[in-house]
Design a protein around this motif. Structure first.
Motif, PDB file in Angstrom:
ATOM      1  N   CYS A   1       9.273 -13.710 -23.790  1.00  4.72           N
ATOM      2  CA  CYS A   1      10.536 -13.085 -23.360  1.00  4.72           C
ATOM      3  C   CYS A   1      11.632 -13.275 -24.408  1.00  4.72           C
ATOM      4  O   CYS A   1      12.792 -13.555 -24.077  1.00  4.72           O
ATOM      5  CB  CYS A   1      10.955 -13.684 -22.013  1.00  4.72           C
ATOM      6  SG  CYS A   1      12.019 -12.600 -21.028  1.00  4.72           S
ATOM      7  N   THR A   2      11.280 -13.085 -25.668  1.00  3.65           N
ATOM      8  CA  THR A   2      12.183 -13.384 -26.778  1.00  3.65           C
ATOM      9  C   THR A   2      13.465 -12.559 -26.714  1.00  3.65           C
ATOM     10  O   THR A   2      14.554 -13.063 -27.008  1.00  3.65           O
ATOM     11  CB  THR A   2      11.453 -13.169 -28.111  1.00  3.65           C
ATOM     12  OG1 THR A   2      10.305 -14.025 -28.143  1.00  3.65           O
ATOM     13  CG2 THR A   2      12.344 -13.473 -29.295  1.00  3.65           C
ATOM     14  N   ASP A   3      13.349 -11.293 -26.351  1.00  6.96           N
ATOM     15  CA  ASP A   3      14.534 -10.434 -26.259  1.00  6.96           C
ATOM     16  C   ASP A   3      15.204 -10.518 -24.887  1.00  6.96           C
ATOM     17  O   ASP A   3      16.061  -9.694 -24.571  1.00  6.96           O
ATOM     18  CB  ASP A   3      14.144  -8.974 -26.534  1.00  6.96           C
ATOM     19  CG  ASP A   3      13.979  -8.673 -28.015  1.00  6.96           C
ATOM     20  OD1 ASP A   3      14.174  -9.591 -28.833  1.00  6.96           O
ATOM     21  OD2 ASP A   3      13.650  -7.513 -28.353  1.00  6.96           O
ATOM     22  N   GLY A   4      14.852 -11.501 -24.095  1.00 12.96           N
ATOM     23  CA  GLY A   4      15.357 -11.584 -22.732  1.00 12.96           C
ATOM     24  C   GLY A   4      16.861 -11.582 -22.625  1.00 12.96           C
ATOM     25  O   GLY A   4      17.430 -10.983 -21.698  1.00 12.96           O
ATOM     26  N   HIS A   5      17.547 -12.225 -23.583  1.00 12.82           N
ATOM     27  CA  HIS A   5      19.014 -12.286 -23.512  1.00 12.82           C
ATOM     28  C   HIS A   5      19.656 -10.925 -23.765  1.00 12.82           C
ATOM     29  O   HIS A   5      20.801 -10.711 -23.394  1.00 12.82           O
ATOM     30  CB  HIS A   5      19.544 -13.322 -24.518  1.00 12.82           C
ATOM     31  CG  HIS A   5      19.150 -13.049 -25.936  1.00 12.82           C
ATOM     32  ND1 HIS A   5      17.850 -13.149 -26.383  1.00 12.82           N
ATOM     33  CD2 HIS A   5      19.887 -12.681 -27.016  1.00 12.82           C
ATOM     34  CE1 HIS A   5      17.802 -12.863 -27.674  1.00 12.82           C
ATOM     35  NE2 HIS A   5      19.020 -12.574 -28.072  1.00 12.82           N
ATOM     36  N   LEU A   6      18.907 -10.011 -24.387  1.00 13.78           N
ATOM     37  CA  LEU A   6      19.429  -8.680 -24.668  1.00 13.78           C
ATOM     38  C   LEU A   6      19.298  -7.743 -23.472  1.00 13.78           C
ATOM     39  O   LEU A   6      19.988  -6.716 -23.412  1.00 13.78           O
ATOM     40  CB  LEU A   6      18.695  -8.067 -25.871  1.00 13.78           C
ATOM     41  CG  LEU A   6      18.699  -8.889 -27.166  1.00 13.78           C
ATOM     42  CD1 LEU A   6      17.891  -8.184 -28.239  1.00 13.78           C
ATOM     43  CD2 LEU A   6      20.133  -9.138 -27.636  1.00 13.78           C
ATOM     44  N   ILE A   7      18.424  -8.083 -22.543  1.00 10.69           N
ATOM     45  CA  ILE A   7      18.130  -7.195 -21.411  1.00 10.69           C
ATOM     46  C   ILE A   7      18.218  -7.965 -20.093  1.00 10.69           C
ATOM     47  O   ILE A   7      17.574  -7.615 -19.101  1.00 10.69           O
ATOM     48  CB  ILE A   7      16.733  -6.550 -21.557  1.00 10.69           C
ATOM     49  CG1 ILE A   7      15.653  -7.620 -21.775  1.00 10.69           C
ATOM     50  CG2 ILE A   7      16.725  -5.549 -22.705  1.00 10.69           C
ATOM     51  CD1 ILE A   7      14.217  -7.099 -21.739  1.00 10.69           C
ATOM     52  N   ALA A   8      19.020  -9.009 -20.065  1.00 15.07           N
ATOM     53  CA  ALA A   8      19.037  -9.917 -18.917  1.00 15.07           C
ATOM     54  C   ALA A   8      19.432  -9.201 -17.624  1.00 15.07           C
ATOM     55  O   ALA A   8      18.905  -9.512 -16.549  1.00 15.07           O
ATOM     56  CB  ALA A   8      19.985 -11.086 -19.185  1.00 15.07           C
ATOM     57  N   GLY A   9      20.370  -8.253 -17.704  1.00 10.89           N
ATOM     58  CA  GLY A   9      20.776  -7.533 -16.505  1.00 10.89           C
ATOM     59  C   GLY A   9      19.625  -6.761 -15.890  1.00 10.89           C
ATOM     60  O   GLY A   9      19.424  -6.782 -14.666  1.00 10.89           O
ATOM     61  N   GLU A  10      18.840  -6.079 -16.727  1.00  5.47           N
ATOM     62  CA  GLU A  10      17.690  -5.332 -16.230  1.00  5.47           C
ATOM     63  C   GLU A  10      16.623  -6.276 -15.681  1.00  5.47           C
ATOM     64  O   GLU A  10      16.003  -6.005 -14.648  1.00  5.47           O
ATOM     65  CB  GLU A  10      17.093  -4.473 -17.354  1.00  5.47           C
ATOM     66  CG  GLU A  10      17.938  -3.268 -17.739  1.00  5.47           C
ATOM     67  CD  GLU A  10      19.007  -3.605 -18.753  1.00  5.47           C
ATOM     68  OE1 GLU A  10      19.217  -4.802 -19.049  1.00  5.47           O
ATOM     69  OE2 GLU A  10      19.647  -2.658 -19.262  1.00  5.47           O
ATOM     70  N   LEU A  11      16.410  -7.406 -16.343  1.00  3.69           N
ATOM     71  CA  LEU A  11      15.415  -8.357 -15.868  1.00  3.69           C
ATOM     72  C   LEU A  11      15.833  -8.981 -14.537  1.00  3.69           C
ATOM     73  O   LEU A  11      14.991  -9.283 -13.688  1.00  3.69           O
ATOM     74  CB  LEU A  11      15.176  -9.449 -16.912  1.00  3.69           C
ATOM     75  CG  LEU A  11      14.547  -8.990 -18.227  1.00  3.69           C
ATOM     76  CD1 LEU A  11      14.304 -10.186 -19.137  1.00  3.69           C
ATOM     77  CD2 LEU A  11      13.243  -8.240 -17.991  1.00  3.69           C
ATOM     78  N   ALA A  12      17.134  -9.159 -14.350  1.00  7.45           N
ATOM     79  CA  ALA A  12      17.624  -9.718 -13.092  1.00  7.45           C
ATOM     80  C   ALA A  12      17.255  -8.805 -11.926  1.00  7.45           C
ATOM     81  O   ALA A  12      16.969  -9.276 -10.815  1.00  7.45           O
ATOM     82  CB  ALA A  12      19.130  -9.909 -13.162  1.00  7.45           C
ATOM     83  N   GLN A  13      17.240  -7.489 -12.156  1.00  5.16           N
ATOM     84  CA  GLN A  13      16.868  -6.551 -11.102  1.00  5.16           C
ATOM     85  C   GLN A  13      15.386  -6.671 -10.751  1.00  5.16           C
ATOM     86  O   GLN A  13      14.987  -6.396  -9.617  1.00  5.16           O
ATOM     87  CB  GLN A  13      17.177  -5.125 -11.553  1.00  5.16           C
ATOM     88  CG  GLN A  13      18.655  -4.854 -11.777  1.00  5.16           C
ATOM     89  CD  GLN A  13      18.910  -3.477 -12.369  1.00  5.16           C
ATOM     90  OE1 GLN A  13      18.138  -2.551 -12.161  1.00  5.16           O
ATOM     91  NE2 GLN A  13      19.992  -3.353 -13.119  1.00  5.16           N
ATOM     92  N   GLU A  14      14.570  -7.101 -11.717  1.00 10.24           N
ATOM     93  CA  GLU A  14      13.129  -7.258 -11.475  1.00 10.24           C
ATOM     94  C   GLU A  14      12.812  -8.605 -10.821  1.00 10.24           C
ATOM     95  O   GLU A  14      11.880  -8.715 -10.024  1.00 10.24           O
ATOM     96  CB  GLU A  14      12.363  -7.142 -12.799  1.00 10.24           C
ATOM     97  CG  GLU A  14      12.602  -5.837 -13.546  1.00 10.24           C
ATOM     98  CD  GLU A  14      12.024  -4.637 -12.824  1.00 10.24           C
ATOM     99  OE1 GLU A  14      11.121  -4.814 -11.996  1.00 10.24           O
ATOM    100  OE2 GLU A  14      12.484  -3.509 -13.105  1.00 10.24           O
ATOM    101  N   GLY A  15      13.538  -9.661 -11.214  1.00  7.83           N
ATOM    102  CA  GLY A  15      13.381 -10.967 -10.588  1.00  7.83           C
ATOM    103  C   GLY A  15      12.102 -11.706 -10.911  1.00  7.83           C
ATOM    104  O   GLY A  15      11.686 -12.588 -10.151  1.00  7.83           O
TER     105      GLY A  15
END
Length: 388
Positions: free
Chosen positions: A251-265
């Motif tokens: 999840c290296t780019d996780g900080h760049l897409i954190a909002g979208e990942l939060a929706q997935e949970g």
């Protein structure tokens, strides 16, 4: 019985207990508190001035399969002869005699989730093991815990150079969809035969499809090696298409897409962050990632991907995440209870509670704050496995 007393007990199940006591009977913790009812003949470890913590848990590595200081002979984590190998089992490649295991538990890491590497689109199953023992069968905490899949550069590099699929990210996704679709069909045929063997024919045995049954039945998740944002989203897209569980590993780019990942949970296992940016898909690697994901409400674990980072440095990685703004308590969770919960072994490890395995580490100093902190004792399954 073994009594540990006078240390600050970090239970990970509630507030720290200053000058607390912890009682072990056999392989299990039986009591934790300011005082406990211990028999007069209990063996005593006086942990005055020390920190008493649960053994650390690494949620993603290859320890025992990619061995220390051996090279080819100890390289048993990538079956690079076929890009789709779900029938590989990590347990069959793990060498308990690998010196990395002792190195880990003598530095406080007592449980690891280990398995195949990322050469293949589908690599095989991971397992959770204690890091002390001579026979892997007796070290297993849970097997399997997940099915390894991989996106991005690694499958492309391993097979594309031989003009073999996958040469592209499209090829990787296509191969994963194919095995998932065939696995679901195999399951439907198997269930129909089991329900009415007179009307339906039992499907011919297929080792790959049989190995995928726990995934399509929802018993274990996909363990997705994905660094780049687009690869993370592709893995989520395919998991949704087939209704299967997934964890986001690296999840290296996780900080760049954190909002979208939060929706997935979905749980995020972040790392290996210590070290250089060895390939293009790591160009945005950052110690900010754990903090940003937690700020967006996601459950994280910090991982070493050992031997990329030796397991002994798991607390150092957590400490560097603290330096980048991750709250200290979240950093502790990320290498104890969180990875245990993510892989479904929280009933045994990850915190110091009655009924759990007696995996306890006594530190001189705080290993997440002080690089000079030292392990004085590692207790595993109620036995002193290491003493400084």
């Amino acid at each position: 019985m073994l009594l540990i007393k006078n240390g600050t007990i970090k239970t990970m199940a509630g507030p720290d207990i200053p000058q607390g006591q912890l009682l072990i009977n056999g392989s299990k913790i039986v009591a934790v508190g300011p005082t406990v009812d211990a028999p007069a003949d209990a063996q005593v470890i006086d942990a005055a001035g020390c920190l008493v913590a649960p053994g650390f848990v690494d949620g993603h590595c290859h320890v025992g399969l990619d061995e220390e200081a051996i090279g080819f002979e100890g390289d048993d984590y990538n079956e690079m002869t076929d890009p789709v190998t779900p029938h590989m089992q990590g347990i069959d490649g793990l060498n308990p005699m690998d010196e990395a295991l002792f190195d880990a538990y003598s530095h406080g890491v007592t449980t690891a989730v280990t398995g195949p590497g990322s050469a293949n689109v589908v690599g095989g199953t991971f397992l959770a093991v204690k890091l002390r023992g001579k026979r892997v069968d007796n070290m297993v905490v849970k097997n399997p815990v997940a099915m390894k899949i991989a996106f991005g550069e690694n499958p492309k590099r391993c097979y594309g150079r031989s003009q073999k699929m996958p040469m592209t990210r499209m090829g990787t996704a296509a191969l994963l969809r194919d095995i998932l679709a065939r696995s679901k069909n195999y399951l439907e045929e198997l269930e129909a035969w089991e329900k009415d063997p007179k009307e339906h024919k039992k499907p011919a045995y297929d080792a790959k499809l049989q190995a995928m049954l726990p995934v399509v039945r929802g018993e274990i998740p996909l363990k997705s090696h994905a660094h780049r944002a687009d690869d993370i989203f592709t893995s989520l897209r395919i998991a949704k298409e087939f209704g299967v569980g997934i964890t986001l590993d690296h999840c290296t780019d996780g900080h760049l897409i954190a909002g979208e990942l939060a929706q997935e949970g979905k749980p995020c296992l972040v790392g290996p962050t210590l070290g250089d940016k060895s390939k293009f898909e790591l160009k945005d690697k950052s110690w900010d990632t754990p903090r940003v994901l937690v700020e967006n409400g996601l459950k994280i674990a910090i991982i070493t991907d050992a031997p990329v980072i030796p397991l002994r440095y798991l607390p150092l990685c957590a400490g560097l995440a603290i330096q980048a703004g991750l709250p200290e308590e979240e950093a502790w969770k990320a290498i104890t209870i969180n990875p245990a919960e993510i892989v479904g072994i929280e009933d045994r490890v990850g915190s110091l509670e009655p009924g759990k395995d007696a995996d306890v580490v006594i530190y001189q100093g705080n290993p997440l704050r002080d690089i000079q902190s030292k392990v004085l004792y590692t207790v595993m399954d109620g036995e002193i496995a290491y003493q400084a």
